[in-house]
Every structure is written in structure tokens, then in C-alpha cells.
Design a protein around this motif. Structure first.
Motif, PDB file in Angstrom:
ATOM      1  N   ASN A 166       0.883  -1.094  -0.317  1.00  0.00           N
ATOM      2  CA  ASN A 166      -0.048   0.134  -0.284  1.00  0.00           C
ATOM      3  C   ASN A 166       1.239   1.322  -0.125  1.00  0.00           C
ATOM      4  OD1 ASN A 166      -2.475  -1.538  -0.021  1.00  0.00           O
ATOM      5  ND2 ASN A 166      -2.913  -0.748   1.921  1.00  0.00           N
ATOM      6  N   LYS A 197       2.198   1.532  -3.576  1.00  0.00           N
ATOM      7  CA  LYS A 197       1.420   2.271  -5.167  1.00  0.00           C
ATOM      8  C   LYS A 197       0.435   3.616  -4.226  1.00  0.00           C
ATOM      9  CE  LYS A 197      -0.770  -3.211  -6.292  1.00  0.00           C
ATOM     10  NZ  LYS A 197      -1.757  -3.635  -5.475  1.00  0.00           N
ATOM     11  N   TYR A 198       0.454   3.796  -3.145  1.00  0.00           N
ATOM     12  CA  TYR A 198      -0.686   4.649  -2.454  1.00  0.00           C
ATOM     13  C   TYR A 198      -0.232   5.737  -2.248  1.00  0.00           C
ATOM     14  CZ  TYR A 198      -3.511   0.768  -4.197  1.00  0.00           C
ATOM     15  OH  TYR A 198      -4.822   0.007  -4.313  1.00  0.00           O
ATOM     16  N   SER A 258     -10.622  -4.621   0.680  1.00  0.00           N
ATOM     17  CA  SER A 258      -9.825  -3.688   0.638  1.00  0.00           C
ATOM     18  C   SER A 258      -9.085  -4.563   0.887  1.00  0.00           C
ATOM     19  CB  SER A 258      -9.556  -2.385   1.200  1.00  0.00           C
ATOM     20  OG  SER A 258      -9.315  -2.675   2.209  1.00  0.00           O
TER      21      SER A 258
END
Length: 466
Positions: free
Chosen positions: A389, A392-393, A428
């Protein structure tokens, strides 16, 4: 053996007869004839101990000589009023007798134009009993008022006679506003009112429904779920009453619902993972193996007629077989990394950090300590998903991983300096992590303010069954 009563001339008024003497003798309480001037004129006691002084020191003495001032004044005032009004007077007073506080009741009645009779009864024991009962009532009332359970007292029609503080707070309604209303009117959700009335009628008719569950509406419109039971009681006059006891099970219901949702998510995630594995196997290793099979068949057909061609087919089969092997190994690495099984959590976490394209600091204990495989696996995937995560974000430049035991749990914490805003929503990756951790009775927290980086913390119990 009972001593004969001591008679200090009480039965010698201006006019006396046998009946009067018999009545006086039958009264077990001390009796005194006293003039309105306060002078003792006679007495009758069963024991001289009731006099507090020798018998010869009573008659002719004043009440002020023998009694405390406040008692003497109260007796004289009551006696003079009894003579003046010709009505029985009643007084209560306390005195110190032989270093003990005693409580008395006096009945005062006129027996002539200038004298009265005082009948004294010691009710110390009764007072003590009343005090004990009052303390018990006060204690019971305090317990009822402070207990976290909901309590309501209703009559045979379901009309509220009282509620405790817990019920007042839960409903946001003061006790006085409850009184006189049916139990089901103020607090129970509208859709449950008919059932509550039916349940009460059944209970009143001798068919108690046992534990019943109703929804209630709190002061802010929130919904509460309460389990209610009823007990038959009687008040001080013997009237039939029902004590309703409610237990707020809202948190339990929410936890049960969350468990159901979590299980559904786990099942759904398992199905999705199986489909992903099936798809990866179909699109990757399976296709390579099909090609291997086809190439070997072709090689076998041309082995005698065209050995060179057969060799090409076998070389192609070898390449495809090697590719399939790599595909399967990569797939297995995603299920359970070999380094975690062989070397433990520390090396596995450092391997994850080493593959990240940003700077990741890993803080762990020694690599010798091992924990239950389920704990190590959950901790590994927490770190893996958090770093994924982050990459990616989060648009982070650095991250830190901490893995260390504390008391009875293994604490896994991943922080980064990214943009924040992470949330473990259903479906998620973080939601799946939460389910995985909570399935082991652990805790999972996400702190990720927008613009303030992200901190994800999991605590996994170390005491796992084998």
C-alpha cells in the motif's frame, strides 16, 4: 422467677378500686404519677433497675432532679398539656443509661386536676431494628440505582412505578417522566411495542415468555438492543408488582454482526483467492505445461525421421518447463514464502524491505526466536500488505517496520511519511488484514490522517494453540 412489682403508691389515688389496681398491675411498663409541679407522687415498676435510683429516692423528688433537663422539660410539658386538654400525649426521648444510649416512648394521660400518669416503654431494640432495616433499604436502593442493568417496577397493568438511574440515562428521560406511563410507551422502538404488550399480557396470565429482546431508541436516536426478564414481587402492602430487568446487549449484537460480516469477507476472500490461483495457473504454468506436452509429442513423432527437428522440439519443451517451474515457484512464494518457514520472521521481513524501491528501516529482535506459524504468517502478511500500500498509494519516501514482542502479544507496526488517507474498507487489502488479525483474536489499528503519513499497528497474541 419474676420479682413482685415495686409499688410506690401508684394505686393510692384519691379514689381507687380493685379493678384499677388490677389494670395497673397488668401493665408491664414502668408507670409514674407526677404532679404538674414536676414532683413524683407514685410509681409502679417490675424491677428497681427501671428506676435508675433507689426506690426511696423517687417519691417527693422532682423530675429535674432525676432526669436530664431536656427529658424533664418534655415530660412536664406533655403532662401539663394532657391535664389541660384532657387528651393522651405521646413523647419520644433518649437517655444515657449505664453508658448506653436508650430510646423511650412516653404515654402521658391526666389522672386528676393537677397530676398525670407517665407510662414509659423502652423501644431501643425496635429502634435498632428499624435502623438496620433502614440501612438495608438504603443499601438496596443504592444498589438498584447504581447497577448498570436497566430496572423498572410496574404494576399489574404495566404502569411504571419507578426506574433506576441506568434506565434514565439510556433513555434520556428523568424518572418522574416515566411514572404513570405504560412500560412500552417511552423507550421501546415503535415496531416492537405490539410484541412488548403481548409479552406482558402473557406474563400476567401466567405464561412468562422468558428472556425477550426489544429494540429501543436512545436520546440521540441511536438504537439499543436490550434483553428483558421479569420477576414477580410484592410491595410493602402486599400488592402484586413486576420487576423488569434489562441487559443492554447492543455491543454484543454489534460484535456478533461484525463477526458474521468478517466470516463472510473471509469466505469471499477465500473464493476470490482460489479463483485468482486458478486463473494464474491456467494463464501461466498450465499453458507452459500444455506447450511442453505438445512439444514432446512433436519430438517423438520426428525422432526417427528428423532428429534435428526432434531436438528443437525438446529444447522448446525444456524452456517451457523451466518457465512453468518459475511460475509455480513465484505463485508459491505469494502463498507462503519459503524464507519465512526456513529462517523466521526477521529475515523474511528484511527480504520484503530489501525488494522495496524506497528506503525501508526494519527494527526486529534476534533471528533465533520463533513464534507460532499462524502468528508469524499473519505478521509477515501485515508487513507485506502495508509496504504494498505504501508503494502503490502513499507516495512515501521512507518507511519503518517494527516487529517485537511485548508482554503477551507480538506487535507489528509499519509507518511511512506518505500522504495518508488509508482506511481498512471492506474488500480492500487492509480490510483483509484486519480480518486475518482479528481471526487470531488480535487487534488492528490504522492511523492515517490526510497529509500526515500512515501508521498501521497489529497486536497478535503469542499464546496460540498448537
Amino acid at each position: 422467677m419474676t420479682a413482685p412489682p415495686t409499688d410506690g403508691g401508684l394505686d393510692r389515688p384519691a379514689t381507687s378500686d380493685t379493678t384499677a389496681r388490677a389494670l395497673v398491675a397488668a401493665i408491664p411498663d414502668p408507670i409514674f404519677r407526677i404532679g404538674t409541679d414536676g414532683i413524683y407522687r407514685g410509681f409502679k415498676v417490675d424491677s428497681e433497675e427501671d428506676l435508675m435510683t433507689p426506690a426511696e429516692e423517687v417519691i417527693g423528688r422532682s423530675v429535674h432532679e432525676r432526669l436530664p433537663p431536656h427529658v424533664a422539660e418534655a415530660i412536664l410539658e406533655a403532662g401539663r398539656r394532657a391535664v389541660a386538654e384532657q387528651e393522651v400525649q405521646r413523647i419520644e426521648y433518649s437517655m444515657q443509661i449505664r453508658a448506653e444510649e436508650r430510646d423511650y416512648e412516653g404515654r402521658v394521660v391526666a389522672c386528676g386536676p393537677d397530676e398525670f400518669v407517665l407510662i414509659v416503654r423502652d423501644f431501643t431494640e425496635r429502634t435498632l431494628q428499624e435502623r438496620v432495616l433502614q440501612r438495608e433499604r438504603d443499601f438496596s436502593r443504592a444498589v438498584v440505582r447504581s447497577t448498570p442493568s436497566f430496572l423498572a417496577l410496574v404494576d399489574e397493568n404495566g404502569t411504571l412505578l419507578g426506574v433506576n438511574r441506568a434506565l434514565e440515562r439510556a433513555a434520556g428521560i428523568p424518572e418522574e417522566a416515566w411514572l404513570g406511563h405504560p412500560f412500552w410507551k417511552l423507550f421501546i422502538a415503535e415496531e416492537d411495542v405490539p410484541r412488548a404488550r403481548e409479552d406482558f399480557v402473557r406474563m400476567r396470565d401466567g405464561e412468562p415468555p422468558g428472556t425477550v429482546e426489544y429494540e429501543h431508541v436512545g436520546p440521540e436516536g441511536e438504537r439499543l438492543v436490550v434483553d428483558w426478564t421479569a420477576t414477580i414481587v410484592h410491595d410493602a402492602e402486599g400488592a402484586l408488582r413486576y420487576l423488569l430487568c434489562g441487559l443492554d446487549v447492543t455491543a454484543r449484537k454489534q460484535a456478533e454482526e461484525e463477526i458474521r460480516r468478517s466470516r463472510a469477507r473471509i469466505v469471499s476472500a477465500g473464493d476470490a483467492e482460489r479463483k485468482r490461483l486458478e486463473r494464474n495457473l491456467h494463464d501461466g504454468a498450465q499453458q507452459n505445461l500444455v506447450t511442453v506436452t505438445h512439444s514432446i509429442h512433436l519430438a517423438a513423432r520426428s525422432l526417427h525421421t528428423d532428429p534435428g527437428k526432434a531436438e528443437e522440439h525438446l529444447e522448446r519443451a525444456l524452456v517451457e518447463l523451466t518457465t512453468a517451474h518459475e511460475e509455480l515457484r513465484e505463485l508459491a512464494r505469494g502463498l507462503h514464502p519459503q524464507i519465512l518457514s526456513l529462517q523466521g520472521l526477521g529475515p523474511a521481513v528484511r527480504a520484503l524491505a530489501g525488494r522495496a524501491p524506497i528506503s525501508v528501516t526494519v527494527i526486529t529482535i534476534d533471528d533465533v526466536t520463533r513464534w507460532h506459524p499462524l502468528v508469524e504468517s499473519a505478521a509477515y502478511f501485515v508487513v507485506a500488505e502495508c509496504l504494498t500500500n505504501t508503494l502503490k498509494y502513499a507516495r512515501a519516501a521512507t518507511a519503518t517496520v517494527r516487529v517485537a514482542p511485548r508482554e503477551h502479544v507480538l506487535v507489528v507496526e509499519v509507518t511511512d511519511d506518505g500522504c495518508g488517507g488509508a482506511a481498512p474498507g471492506e474488500g480492500s487489502g487492509l480490510g483483509g488484514l484486519r480480518d486475518r488479525v482479528e481471526a487470531l483474536d488480535g487487534t488492528f489499528e490504522v492511523h492515517s490522517p490526510r497529509g500526515g503519513g500512515t501508521r498501521i499497528r497489529a497486536e497478535l497474541p503469542l499464546a496460540m494453540g498448537s
